[in-house]
Structure formats: C-alpha cells, structure tokens
Design a protein around this motif. Structure first.
Motif, mmCIF file in Angstrom:
data_model
loop_
_atom_site.group_PDB
_atom_site.id
_atom_site.type_symbol
_atom_site.label_atom_id
_atom_site.label_comp_id
_atom_site.label_asym_id
_atom_site.label_seq_id
_atom_site.Cartn_x
_atom_site.Cartn_y
_atom_site.Cartn_z
ATOM 1 N N GLY A 45 0.780 -1.229 0.000
ATOM 2 C CA GLY A 45 0.000 0.000 0.000
ATOM 3 C C GLY A 45 0.809 1.275 0.000
ATOM 4 N N GLY A 47 2.007 2.702 -2.739
ATOM 5 C CA GLY A 47 2.022 3.232 -4.094
ATOM 6 C C GLY A 47 2.775 2.379 -5.098
ATOM 7 N N ASP A 142 -2.363 0.049 -3.906
ATOM 8 C CA ASP A 142 -3.193 0.436 -2.769
ATOM 9 C C ASP A 142 -3.105 -0.560 -1.612
ATOM 10 O OD1 ASP A 142 -4.156 2.682 -4.197
ATOM 11 O OD2 ASP A 142 -5.641 1.405 -5.202
ATOM 12 N N GLU A 144 -3.992 -3.858 -1.860
ATOM 13 C CA GLU A 144 -4.999 -4.918 -1.980
ATOM 14 C C GLU A 144 -4.390 -6.117 -2.688
ATOM 15 O OE1 GLU A 144 -8.099 -4.710 -0.656
ATOM 16 O OE2 GLU A 144 -7.459 -2.748 0.109
ATOM 17 N N ARG A 169 -6.422 -0.088 -14.561
ATOM 18 C CA ARG A 169 -6.521 0.997 -13.583
ATOM 19 C C ARG A 169 -6.562 2.355 -14.289
ATOM 20 N NH1 ARG A 169 -4.727 -0.322 -8.149
ATOM 21 N NH2 ARG A 169 -3.711 1.694 -7.935
#
Length: 173
Positions: A45, A47, A142, A144, A169
């Motif tokens: 998470g 970036g 992020d 996930e 994305r």
C-alpha cells in the motif's frame, strides 16, 4: 462425508486464520533475519506493486526462480514494483534461509516465519490453503491482494499481469 469434512476443515482453518490476523498487533507472524518482528502490511500500500514470493530453502523451484526475481526486483524497484520474500523455514532453519539468500545474492527484503503460522496467514489473506512453495502473492499499489498463485510463475507472467492491471486501472480513471 468427505465434502463435509473438507468444508469443516476449511472453516476451522479460516477461523484460526482470522484469529491470527486479529492478534497481528500483539503477535508477529514474521520477522526479519535479525529477529525483529515485521508485518507484511508494512510493505504493501505504499504506491508500488508488491510481488511476494513465499519460499523454502530446500524447495528446488524456489532455488531456480529466486535469481530471476532478484533481477526483476533490481530492474523494477524504481519503476513501481518491488519483491518481498517470505521464508517458511522457521526459526529452526534460519541458517538455511540465510544461506539461500546469500547463495542467490538476493537484494530484495526477506522475512521468515514458522511454517504453520505462514500457512494460517496465507489462508486468512486468500481464503485458500497454502499448497506449497513457491507461492506468489501480488498486491496492487493500494495494498490490496489481487493475485495468488502456487507453483512456478515466470517473471514474464508477473510483468504481463501487472501491465494488464495497470492498463485497467488507467482505463478506470
């Protein structure tokens, strides 16, 4: 009868896994090779894409794939993708894990955990049983989890997967 036992076993495994995650603040599943407690969430998470390679020092395929993933990490870490290794060797086999890292000259960070705890953690994250090593997890920027795959996975397949995910994305935005 077998499907009922399998379902009951999975339910028990997921309950235990949830307990491991719920206690993750007070119970560390992983440590670095200096013995310092570590959390996988500290690597996700931020970036960047994160490719997690769950390995064991005596795994033939892990030994074959580790150098390619090190090259991938070196080439991609400044391009938005990093690799993190998680050894299932446990404290008893820490020396073997350290030799694996040294033998392959791994530059990506590596954590170590007890086999049972790593398996429970994996089950909690994926809702599936860990089937062996190597196993790969892919986290999006992020944090996930977007993929889990047991067995050999080529770097090219990981690169292609991430490229497709990045395109999807971008299309959303």
């Amino acid at each position: 009868m077998l499907p009922v036992l399998k379902s009951a076993s999975m339910a028990l495994l997921l309950t235990l896994s949830a307990t491991v995650l719920a206690q993750s603040d007070s119970l560390s599943v992983f440590s670095d090779l200096d013995g310092n407690p570590q959390r996988l969430e500290d690597y996700t998470g931020n970036g960047k894409w994160l490719v997690v390679m769950i390995w064991a020092s005596d795994c033939h395929i892990c030994n074959m794939e580790a150098p390619a993933y090190d090259t991938f990490h070196e080439a991609q870490q400044d391009q938005g993708t990093a690799v993190l290794g998680i050894s299932m060797d446990g404290e008893e086999n820490r020396a073997a894990a350290e030799k694996f890292i040294e033998r392959h000259g791994l530059s990506f960070p590596n954590l170590i955990g007890e086999p049972g705890m790593v398996s429970l953690y994996y089950a909690a994250m994926t809702q599936e049983s860990l089937r062996g090593t190597p196993t790969f997890l892919v986290y999006d920027p992020d944090g996930e989890i977007v993929a889990a795959q047991a067995g050999a996975v080529s770097v090219d397949a990981i690169e292609s997967f991430i490229a497709k995910q990045n395109a999807a994305r971008l299309a959303k935005n």
